[in-house]
Structure formats: structure tokens, C-alpha cells
Scaffold this motif. Sequence first.
Motif, PDB file in Angstrom:
ATOM      1  N   VAL A 103     -10.084  36.502 151.015  1.00 46.42           N
ATOM      2  CA  VAL A 103      -9.665  37.784 151.584  1.00 46.42           C
ATOM      3  C   VAL A 103     -10.294  38.019 152.959  1.00 46.42           C
ATOM      4  CG1 VAL A 103     -11.449  39.363 150.711  1.00 46.42           C
ATOM      5  CG2 VAL A 103      -9.052  40.094 150.758  1.00 46.42           C
ATOM      6  N   GLY A 104     -11.131  37.066 153.405  1.00 48.63           N
ATOM      7  CA  GLY A 104     -11.683  37.133 154.748  1.00 48.63           C
ATOM      8  C   GLY A 104     -12.876  38.055 154.909  1.00 48.63           C
ATOM      9  N   LEU A 105     -13.660  38.237 153.829  1.00 50.77           N
ATOM     10  CA  LEU A 105     -14.785  39.165 153.888  1.00 50.77           C
ATOM     11  C   LEU A 105     -16.143  38.475 153.726  1.00 50.77           C
ATOM     12  CD1 LEU A 105     -13.368  42.147 151.788  1.00 50.77           C
ATOM     13  CD2 LEU A 105     -13.630  42.008 154.274  1.00 50.77           C
ATOM     14  N   SER A 106     -16.193  37.168 153.915  1.00 48.44           N
ATOM     15  CA  SER A 106     -17.462  36.461 153.740  1.00 48.44           C
ATOM     16  C   SER A 106     -18.545  36.951 154.698  1.00 48.44           C
ATOM     17  CB  SER A 106     -17.259  34.955 153.924  1.00 48.44           C
ATOM     18  OG  SER A 106     -16.418  34.435 152.917  1.00 48.44           O
ATOM     19  N   GLY A 107     -18.134  37.423 155.874  1.00 45.47           N
ATOM     20  CA  GLY A 107     -19.116  37.885 156.845  1.00 45.47           C
ATOM     21  C   GLY A 107     -19.309  39.383 156.880  1.00 45.47           C
ATOM     22  N   ALA A 108     -18.696  40.107 155.941  1.00 51.82           N
ATOM     23  CA  ALA A 108     -18.813  41.567 155.944  1.00 51.82           C
ATOM     24  C   ALA A 108     -20.244  41.984 155.635  1.00 51.82           C
ATOM     25  CB  ALA A 108     -17.857  42.174 154.924  1.00 51.82           C
ATOM     26  N   PRO A 109     -20.802  42.935 156.377  1.00 53.58           N
ATOM     27  CA  PRO A 109     -22.173  43.398 156.107  1.00 53.58           C
ATOM     28  C   PRO A 109     -22.296  43.945 154.688  1.00 53.58           C
ATOM     29  CG  PRO A 109     -21.404  44.210 158.228  1.00 53.58           C
ATOM     30  CD  PRO A 109     -20.208  43.625 157.545  1.00 53.58           C
ATOM     31  N   ALA A 110     -23.378  43.565 154.013  1.00 57.66           N
ATOM     32  CA  ALA A 110     -23.592  43.991 152.631  1.00 57.66           C
ATOM     33  C   ALA A 110     -25.033  44.433 152.433  1.00 57.66           C
ATOM     34  CB  ALA A 110     -23.253  42.861 151.664  1.00 57.66           C
ATOM     35  N   VAL A 111     -25.230  45.455 151.631  1.00 61.68           N
ATOM     36  CA  VAL A 111     -26.578  45.879 151.288  1.00 61.68           C
ATOM     37  C   VAL A 111     -27.132  45.027 150.154  1.00 61.68           C
ATOM     38  CG1 VAL A 111     -26.243  48.237 152.091  1.00 61.68           C
ATOM     39  CG2 VAL A 111     -25.706  47.673 149.719  1.00 61.68           C
ATOM     40  N   LEU A 112     -26.247  44.362 149.415  1.00 59.08           N
ATOM     41  CA  LEU A 112     -26.671  43.467 148.343  1.00 59.08           C
ATOM     42  C   LEU A 112     -25.636  42.376 148.193  1.00 59.08           C
ATOM     43  CD1 LEU A 112     -28.739  42.976 146.005  1.00 59.08           C
ATOM     44  CD2 LEU A 112     -27.149  44.214 144.528  1.00 59.08           C
ATOM     45  N   SER A 113     -26.084  41.135 148.152  1.00 59.56           N
ATOM     46  CA  SER A 113     -25.198  39.992 147.917  1.00 59.56           C
ATOM     47  C   SER A 113     -26.016  38.915 147.220  1.00 59.56           C
ATOM     48  CB  SER A 113     -24.618  39.466 149.231  1.00 59.56           C
ATOM     49  OG  SER A 113     -23.729  38.383 149.000  1.00 59.56           O
ATOM     50  N   GLU A 114     -25.970  38.930 145.897  1.00 58.30           N
ATOM     51  CA  GLU A 114     -26.826  38.048 145.103  1.00 58.30           C
ATOM     52  C   GLU A 114     -26.026  37.327 144.028  1.00 58.30           C
ATOM     53  OE1 GLU A 114     -29.942  37.469 145.699  1.00 58.30           O
ATOM     54  OE2 GLU A 114     -30.485  39.098 147.053  1.00 58.30           O
ATOM     55  N   ASP A 115     -26.392  36.061 143.796  1.00 60.56           N
ATOM     56  CA  ASP A 115     -25.926  35.326 142.628  1.00 60.56           C
ATOM     57  C   ASP A 115     -27.119  35.192 141.688  1.00 60.56           C
ATOM     58  OD1 ASP A 115     -23.662  35.096 144.130  1.00 60.56           O
ATOM     59  OD2 ASP A 115     -23.597  32.907 144.137  1.00 60.56           O
ATOM     60  N   GLU A 116     -26.980  35.720 140.480  1.00 66.03           N
ATOM     61  CA  GLU A 116     -28.080  35.718 139.527  1.00 66.03           C
ATOM     62  C   GLU A 116     -27.692  34.937 138.278  1.00 66.03           C
ATOM     63  OE1 GLU A 116     -28.903  39.785 138.709  1.00 66.03           O
ATOM     64  OE2 GLU A 116     -29.742  40.192 140.706  1.00 66.03           O
ATOM     65  N   PRO A 117     -28.650  34.258 137.648  1.00 67.96           N
ATOM     66  CA  PRO A 117     -28.340  33.565 136.398  1.00 67.96           C
ATOM     67  C   PRO A 117     -27.938  34.547 135.312  1.00 67.96           C
ATOM     68  CG  PRO A 117     -30.712  33.587 136.808  1.00 67.96           C
ATOM     69  CD  PRO A 117     -30.066  34.096 138.049  1.00 67.96           C
ATOM     70  N   GLN A 118     -26.885  34.185 134.582  1.00 68.43           N
ATOM     71  CA  GLN A 118     -26.408  35.025 133.482  1.00 68.43           C
ATOM     72  C   GLN A 118     -26.796  34.391 132.154  1.00 68.43           C
ATOM     73  OE1 GLN A 118     -22.186  35.849 133.409  1.00 68.43           O
ATOM     74  NE2 GLN A 118     -22.343  37.205 131.643  1.00 68.43           N
ATOM     75  N   PHE A 119     -27.134  35.241 131.189  1.00 69.57           N
ATOM     76  CA  PHE A 119     -27.624  34.783 129.893  1.00 69.57           C
ATOM     77  C   PHE A 119     -26.843  35.441 128.763  1.00 69.57           C
ATOM     78  CE2 PHE A 119     -30.976  34.100 132.885  1.00 69.57           C
ATOM     79  CZ  PHE A 119     -31.643  32.948 132.463  1.00 69.57           C
ATOM     80  N   LEU A 120     -26.823  34.752 127.617  1.00 70.68           N
ATOM     81  CA  LEU A 120     -26.140  35.253 126.425  1.00 70.68           C
ATOM     82  C   LEU A 120     -27.044  35.028 125.224  1.00 70.68           C
ATOM     83  CD1 LEU A 120     -23.389  36.348 125.249  1.00 70.68           C
ATOM     84  CD2 LEU A 120     -22.843  33.948 124.760  1.00 70.68           C
ATOM     85  N   ALA A 121     -27.087  35.995 124.317  1.00 71.68           N
ATOM     86  CA  ALA A 121     -27.867  35.865 123.086  1.00 71.68           C
ATOM     87  C   ALA A 121     -27.013  36.263 121.897  1.00 71.68           C
ATOM     88  CB  ALA A 121     -29.114  36.740 123.138  1.00 71.68           C
ATOM     89  N   HIS A 122     -27.236  35.584 120.776  1.00 71.61           N
ATOM     90  CA  HIS A 122     -26.597  35.934 119.506  1.00 71.61           C
ATOM     91  C   HIS A 122     -27.617  36.732 118.690  1.00 71.61           C
ATOM     92  CE1 HIS A 122     -23.034  33.354 120.085  1.00 71.61           C
ATOM     93  NE2 HIS A 122     -23.873  32.612 120.782  1.00 71.61           N
ATOM     94  N   LEU A 123     -27.252  37.935 118.336  1.00 69.81           N
ATOM     95  CA  LEU A 123     -28.233  38.863 117.780  1.00 69.81           C
ATOM     96  C   LEU A 123     -28.605  38.566 116.336  1.00 69.81           C
ATOM     97  CD1 LEU A 123     -27.120  42.240 119.364  1.00 69.81           C
ATOM     98  CD2 LEU A 123     -28.632  40.454 120.259  1.00 69.81           C
ATOM     99  N   ASN A 124     -27.902  37.649 115.677  1.00 71.07           N
ATOM    100  CA  ASN A 124     -28.306  37.301 114.317  1.00 71.07           C
ATOM    101  C   ASN A 124     -29.623  36.537 114.296  1.00 71.07           C
ATOM    102  OD1 ASN A 124     -27.228  34.992 115.464  1.00 71.07           O
ATOM    103  ND2 ASN A 124     -26.240  34.285 113.578  1.00 71.07           N
ATOM    104  N   THR A 125     -30.055  36.027 115.450  1.00 72.82           N
ATOM    105  CA  THR A 125     -31.345  35.329 115.521  1.00 72.82           C
ATOM    106  C   THR A 125     -32.409  36.183 116.206  1.00 72.82           C
ATOM    107  OG1 THR A 125     -30.759  34.277 117.641  1.00 72.82           O
ATOM    108  CG2 THR A 125     -30.168  33.098 115.610  1.00 72.82           C
TER     109      THR A 125
END
Length: 273
Positions: A103-125
Motif C-alpha cells: 500500500v506504499g506506507l513502509s516509510g510512513a512515520p510511526a510512533v510504534l513499529s515492532e515485530d514481537e514473538p507470539q506465544f500460545l499455551a494450552h491451559l489444561n497444563t
Amino acid sequence: MLASESHRPAIEAMLGISPELAMFPLGNLVRYGMEGGHPHAMSFWLDGATSPTAILGLTDGGMVLPVWSGAFDPARAAEHLCGQTLTGFAGAASPVRDLIAAVGLSGAPAVLSEDEPQFLAHLNTLSVPVRPGMLSPLTVDVATAVAWRQAYDAELHLGASSVEDAEAQVQRWIAEDTHRFLMIDGIPAAMTGFTAVLPDIVQVGGVYTPPSARNRGLARHAVALHLAEARDAGVTRATLFAATNAAVACYRPLGFERIGDFALVLFDGKVVP
């Protein structure tokens, strides 16, 4: 194609295949509906009417929420965003970054631009350690919840939110019953919350411990108690994003395993591609 209410079953079915990758669009759809006038109400673009494989969600507030596999051409979705007023993007890192570029917005000014690790848990354990502390609603000390919300925003490098904005957010949490204090000796020691809630999965977020009380396992204990509460209500899984190594170390003992990366981009003001 632009979706209507008649497409809602197909949208929910596709997003429900891997709900941990679609918590924001699913949660918003369930809570606020489609084009309902609320900032989190949703509109959707689909690549097919009956069995879509790519869905582009857009909130009334301008947040773009894409969900698709790596085989999808983001240029097809980018066309739908032209002329729209946007405030940010959120979702699995690959579709978010690909769509921002398309969409052509790679250079748009941002107050936050982060890639963070995502996690998943199964609550039966899930195992909740036996230690002092119990959960209480935020209504026991609204002023502290507001102050901690402001501090949380500041630590995310968003700048401290105004008292009015923080108060409004805390009141939404109270109304939606999504956040809790960990109370020790009658005093709030940490805060835990869910940023999205579905019948069988929740998304952990808004977790905060004041600096003077850190490195004591309080956040982990708060989240464990909150997840146990959700498990007792029928929730089977939980997902979250970890912004720091300390957060990863906090959550892994609760059974969270990494499943990918999540991108959050908040523009510095509104943009129109």
C-alpha cells in the motif's frame, strides 16, 4: 469483495481456523459487530464469498487487521485500502509487513513499529504456584489502575496517555471485565488483563508491575491466576506477545510456546494511502 452481514458465518469460520492469529478481528467482530459506529467495529474485504482464504479487516478507527497465508498476493487487498484513513496495522508479521509495503506506507512515520514473538499455551497444563496473592477487580482502586495504564503506555514508547484517556480505558476494562489486580496484603501489586476474549481462547495483554515491585514473579503469578479463572470458565488456550526477554522468561514457565511473530504498527497521526 466487500463483506456484508450475510458473510459473517464465512468470516468467523475462516478466522476461527487459527484464532490465535486473528484475535483482534475476531474479538472486535464478536464484541462490536460490523460497521456499528464504534471505533473497534469491523468492516471486511474477502477474497471469496463462501470459503475465503484471505480476509482484510478494518476497524472504524482505522486499524488494519489482515489474516491470510503467505501464498496470498497482498496487492489484491491493498486496493481496498486506497483512500481509506488509517491509524495502524496489527497481525501476524508477514501479512502486515507485506501489506504495508504493497500500500506504499513502509516509510510512513510511526510512533510504534515492532515485530514481537507470539506465544500460545494450552491451559489444561497450566500450573498455578501456591504463593500469597489473590485477584480483585480494578474497582478496588481505580486511581491506581489509571496511573498504571499511563505508565504502561509510556513504557511502550507511546508517550504517557492523558488522565482522561487512561480513565476511559480503565472504565472500558471494568465494564468488559477484562482486567484484574493481583492484591497482596490488600494492596495492588500487579495488573493482568485480556485484550481479546473468545469462548475458548483469550489474548493476554495490559500486564503491568510497577518498577519497585519487579523481578519478584508478581506478573507471572497474576497472569497464572487470571488464566486459571478463564480455564475454569471454559477457555482452553491463551496467546500473547512478549516485547522483552524478561517477558519471555516470565511467560514460558506458564506453558507458553512460540508460534511466530506479531507486528504492531501505529502511525504518527492518520495516513491516507
